[in-house]
Structure formats: C-alpha cells, structure tokens
Design a protein around this motif. Sequence first.
Motif, PDB file in Angstrom:
ATOM      1  N   SER A   3       0.850  -1.192   0.000  1.00  0.00           N
ATOM      2  CA  SER A   3       0.000   0.000   0.000  1.00  0.00           C
ATOM      3  C   SER A   3       0.882   1.236   0.000  1.00  0.00           C
ATOM      4  CB  SER A   3      -0.885   0.013   1.243  1.00  0.00           C
ATOM      5  OG  SER A   3      -1.759  -1.082   1.239  1.00  0.00           O
ATOM      6  N   TYR A   4       0.411   2.281  -0.682  1.00  0.00           N
ATOM      7  CA  TYR A   4       1.180   3.512  -0.828  1.00  0.00           C
ATOM      8  C   TYR A   4       0.291   4.727  -0.619  1.00  0.00           C
ATOM      9  CZ  TYR A   4       4.590   0.449  -3.002  1.00  0.00           C
ATOM     10  OH  TYR A   4       5.484  -0.564  -3.235  1.00  0.00           O
ATOM     11  N   ALA A   5       0.918   5.848  -0.359  1.00  0.00           N
ATOM     12  CA  ALA A   5       0.247   7.150  -0.309  1.00  0.00           C
ATOM     13  C   ALA A   5       1.045   8.093  -1.194  1.00  0.00           C
ATOM     14  CB  ALA A   5       0.204   7.686   1.119  1.00  0.00           C
ATOM     15  N   ALA A   6       0.348   8.924  -1.935  1.00  0.00           N
ATOM     16  CA  ALA A   6       1.012   9.900  -2.798  1.00  0.00           C
ATOM     17  C   ALA A   6       0.414  11.271  -2.537  1.00  0.00           C
ATOM     18  CB  ALA A   6       0.826   9.530  -4.267  1.00  0.00           C
ATOM     19  N   THR A   7       1.291  12.268  -2.421  1.00  0.00           N
ATOM     20  CA  THR A   7       0.846  13.659  -2.323  1.00  0.00           C
ATOM     21  C   THR A   7       0.672  14.171  -3.745  1.00  0.00           C
ATOM     22  OG1 THR A   7       2.148  13.929  -0.303  1.00  0.00           O
ATOM     23  CG2 THR A   7       1.396  15.931  -1.396  1.00  0.00           C
ATOM     24  N   LEU A   8      -0.511  14.669  -4.026  1.00  0.00           N
ATOM     25  CA  LEU A   8      -0.837  15.094  -5.381  1.00  0.00           C
ATOM     26  C   LEU A   8      -0.401  16.532  -5.634  1.00  0.00           C
ATOM     27  CD1 LEU A   8      -4.431  13.605  -5.404  1.00  0.00           C
ATOM     28  CD2 LEU A   8      -2.322  12.519  -6.228  1.00  0.00           C
ATOM     29  N   GLY A   9      -0.151  16.831  -6.900  1.00  0.00           N
ATOM     30  CA  GLY A   9       0.237  18.185  -7.296  1.00  0.00           C
ATOM     31  C   GLY A   9      -0.969  19.110  -7.357  1.00  0.00           C
ATOM     32  N   HIS A  10      -0.790  20.294  -7.939  1.00  0.00           N
ATOM     33  CA  HIS A  10      -1.861  21.288  -7.968  1.00  0.00           C
ATOM     34  C   HIS A  10      -3.002  20.927  -8.914  1.00  0.00           C
ATOM     35  CE1 HIS A  10       0.629  22.662 -11.333  1.00  0.00           C
ATOM     36  NE2 HIS A  10      -0.429  23.288 -11.775  1.00  0.00           N
ATOM     37  N   GLN A  11      -2.832  19.889  -9.723  1.00  0.00           N
ATOM     38  CA  GLN A  11      -3.888  19.349 -10.579  1.00  0.00           C
ATOM     39  C   GLN A  11      -4.128  17.893 -10.167  1.00  0.00           C
ATOM     40  OE1 GLN A  11      -5.655  20.955 -12.944  1.00  0.00           O
ATOM     41  NE2 GLN A  11      -4.576  22.871 -12.583  1.00  0.00           N
ATOM     42  N   PRO A  12      -4.895  17.648  -9.081  1.00  0.00           N
ATOM     43  CA  PRO A  12      -5.055  16.297  -8.540  1.00  0.00           C
ATOM     44  C   PRO A  12      -5.528  15.252  -9.549  1.00  0.00           C
ATOM     45  CG  PRO A  12      -5.976  17.899  -7.031  1.00  0.00           C
ATOM     46  CD  PRO A  12      -5.624  18.632  -8.287  1.00  0.00           C
ATOM     47  N   ALA A  13      -6.457  15.614 -10.411  1.00  0.00           N
ATOM     48  CA  ALA A  13      -6.971  14.648 -11.391  1.00  0.00           C
ATOM     49  C   ALA A  13      -5.867  14.194 -12.341  1.00  0.00           C
ATOM     50  CB  ALA A  13      -8.137  15.245 -12.164  1.00  0.00           C
ATOM     51  N   ILE A  14      -5.013  15.120 -12.747  1.00  0.00           N
ATOM     52  CA  ILE A  14      -3.898  14.769 -13.633  1.00  0.00           C
ATOM     53  C   ILE A  14      -2.889  13.901 -12.888  1.00  0.00           C
ATOM     54  CG2 ILE A  14      -1.936  15.697 -14.936  1.00  0.00           C
ATOM     55  CD1 ILE A  14      -3.774  18.074 -15.666  1.00  0.00           C
ATOM     56  N   SER A  15      -2.619  14.207 -11.627  1.00  0.00           N
ATOM     57  CA  SER A  15      -1.688  13.404 -10.835  1.00  0.00           C
ATOM     58  C   SER A  15      -2.192  11.971 -10.698  1.00  0.00           C
ATOM     59  CB  SER A  15      -1.497  14.014  -9.441  1.00  0.00           C
ATOM     60  OG  SER A  15      -0.896  15.273  -9.516  1.00  0.00           O
ATOM     61  N   ILE A  16      -3.497  11.803 -10.440  1.00  0.00           N
ATOM     62  CA  ILE A  16      -4.065  10.463 -10.304  1.00  0.00           C
ATOM     63  C   ILE A  16      -4.000   9.726 -11.637  1.00  0.00           C
ATOM     64  CG2 ILE A  16      -6.182   9.172  -9.842  1.00  0.00           C
ATOM     65  CD1 ILE A  16      -6.829  11.381  -7.745  1.00  0.00           C
ATOM     66  N   SER A  17      -4.283  10.414 -12.736  1.00  0.00           N
ATOM     67  CA  SER A  17      -4.191   9.799 -14.062  1.00  0.00           C
ATOM     68  C   SER A  17      -2.764   9.352 -14.345  1.00  0.00           C
ATOM     69  CB  SER A  17      -4.648  10.772 -15.142  1.00  0.00           C
ATOM     70  OG  SER A  17      -6.001  11.090 -14.964  1.00  0.00           O
ATOM     71  N   GLU A  18      -1.812  10.181 -13.952  1.00  0.00           N
ATOM     72  CA  GLU A  18      -0.399   9.856 -14.141  1.00  0.00           C
ATOM     73  C   GLU A  18      -0.019   8.604 -13.350  1.00  0.00           C
ATOM     74  OE1 GLU A  18       3.548  12.508 -13.946  1.00  0.00           O
ATOM     75  OE2 GLU A  18       2.492  12.345 -12.041  1.00  0.00           O
ATOM     76  N   LEU A  19      -0.469   8.515 -12.107  1.00  0.00           N
ATOM     77  CA  LEU A  19      -0.199   7.324 -11.295  1.00  0.00           C
ATOM     78  C   LEU A  19      -0.814   6.081 -11.936  1.00  0.00           C
ATOM     79  CD1 LEU A  19      -0.859   8.859  -7.771  1.00  0.00           C
ATOM     80  CD2 LEU A  19       1.328   7.939  -8.560  1.00  0.00           C
ATOM     81  N   ALA A  20      -2.056   6.190 -12.385  1.00  0.00           N
ATOM     82  CA  ALA A  20      -2.738   5.054 -13.002  1.00  0.00           C
ATOM     83  C   ALA A  20      -2.041   4.599 -14.275  1.00  0.00           C
ATOM     84  CB  ALA A  20      -4.192   5.412 -13.291  1.00  0.00           C
ATOM     85  N   ALA A  21      -1.506   5.543 -15.046  1.00  0.00           N
ATOM     86  CA  ALA A  21      -0.833   5.201 -16.303  1.00  0.00           C
ATOM     87  C   ALA A  21       0.575   4.674 -16.094  1.00  0.00           C
ATOM     88  CB  ALA A  21      -0.787   6.431 -17.203  1.00  0.00           C
ATOM     89  N   THR A  22       1.234   5.085 -15.024  1.00  0.00           N
ATOM     90  CA  THR A  22       2.636   4.747 -14.794  1.00  0.00           C
ATOM     91  C   THR A  22       2.837   3.501 -13.954  1.00  0.00           C
ATOM     92  OG1 THR A  22       3.146   7.104 -14.884  1.00  0.00           O
ATOM     93  CG2 THR A  22       4.825   5.684 -13.944  1.00  0.00           C
TER      94      THR A  22
END
Length: 88
Positions: A3-22
């Motif tokens: 399990s992990y936790a990530a602090t999102l950038g100023h565009q949370p939706a883009i950060s989550i999309s980036e995590l899902a894609a990477t």
Amino acid sequence: MPSYAATLGHQPAISISELAATIAGFTSPVVVLQSAVLFESPTELSAKELSMLGGTITLAKKLESSPTHTGEIPALLAKERTGLKGKV
C-alpha cells in the motif's frame, strides 16, 4: 499487496491519471482531501517510478509492521531504509 500514499500536485486529477498510467496494477485509489491518494500495487515501487512522476510530489509506502508506541518509529524507518540508495 503493498500500500502507498502519494501527495498530489496542484492538478489532482492529472496526478491520479499519471499514477494510473505509470504504475502497473494501480488499484483501490482513495482520494484524501483532494491532496493525497492512497492506493495499492501488486509490485514494489522503486525510485525509478518516483522519478517518472511529474505531477506527484511525494510517494510513501505503508510500513510492513505497525509501531505500538512512537518510540519504535525511528527503528522501523531505519529497517525499511536498509539497502536503499538515493532519494528516499
């Protein structure tokens, strides 16, 4: 499954999309206050994955064992860091 936790950038939706894609097997995302996401991955993440993330500020892994009191935290963190090099 780790399990992990990530602090999102100023565009949370883009950060989550980036995590899902990477991150292979990115599952069970739970967004916390639009600034962090908790998730699981079937594989251990490395510094390589972190260096590929541009919109994610920090990434943390849940400790394998939970401390029973705060005095145990430094030893648990030192144990987790054993053998690691570079940014942690």
